[in-house]
Enzyme design. Structure first.
Site: not given
Length: 208
Positions: A8, A108, A153
């Site tokens: 990310d 995601k 994450c």
């Protein structure tokens, strides 16, 4: 076979984004060196990719504000500012990240009914992404993980990697990651260590 997972590294999690991680942009040069000089056979990246009505957004819960606790899918849920909405600049990878060198991108967080911190599966662990299957197909036996944010994450991706990729050596690259809360970062690193994740710095990889 050795792989690098970039978690990310998106505009939304860097300064100027909707959910900025402190100093998030500072990992980009480190990540680029790892991409170019880390000796990886496979490089993969995850990308938060939310619909605009995602249930983790505080805006979807009347009376709630960002960073309040709420509920989603029957579980306690941190409610976030709207971030990384599909098709917006907030969801794009940081412009300086050498994304052209990435072999596989795993999006995601597309299901509005459940959050997905991990690059490998939703938070309820019911639905998996294709990432574990892709890495297994590449016959990976080492996986290094870094990105944003350490205490969310990145941590959940590392813990799921341990569980879903048995026999693969998993390492977290500390200086190629940043977290939201210093106490949360410390706890996340300790939790990863306890589950068998190695904790390294980029110089140890680049030296190899």
């Amino acid at each position: 076979m050795k792989a690098l997972l970039l978690v990310d590294i998106q505009n939304g999690f860097c300064p100027g984004g909707n959910l900025p991680v402190p100093d998030g942009e500072k990992i980009v040069p480190v990540a680029n060196r790892l991409i170019e000089e880390g000796g990886y056979d496979v490089i993969v990246a995850s990308q938060d990719w939310h619909p605009e009505d995602h249930g983790s957004f505080a805006s979807q819960h009347p009376g709630k504000r960002p960073f309040d606790m709420g509920e989603l899918c029957g579980q306690p849920q941190m409610l976030w500012p709207d971030h990384c909405v599909q098709g917006t600049s907030d969801a794009e990878f940081h412009p300086d990240l050498k994304i052209d060198e990435v072999d596989y991108i795993q999006q995601k967080g597309e299901n509005p009914a459940i959050d997905s911190y991990s690059a490998f599966r939703d938070n309820d662990k019911a639905a998996v992404t294709g990432l574990a299957g892709y890495l297994r197909a590449q016959q990976i036996n080492e996986l290094d993980i870094c990105g944003l944010a350490t205490d969310y994450c990145v941590k959940f991706s590392a813990l799921d990697a341990v569980e879903m990729l048995p026999g693969v050596q998993i390492c977290f690259i500390e200086d190629a990651s940043r977290g939201i809360d210093p106490k949360g970062v410390k706890a996340a690193i300790e939790e990863m260590r306890q589950k068998g994740v190695g904790v390294v710095r980029s110089r140890q990889i680049l030296k190899d």
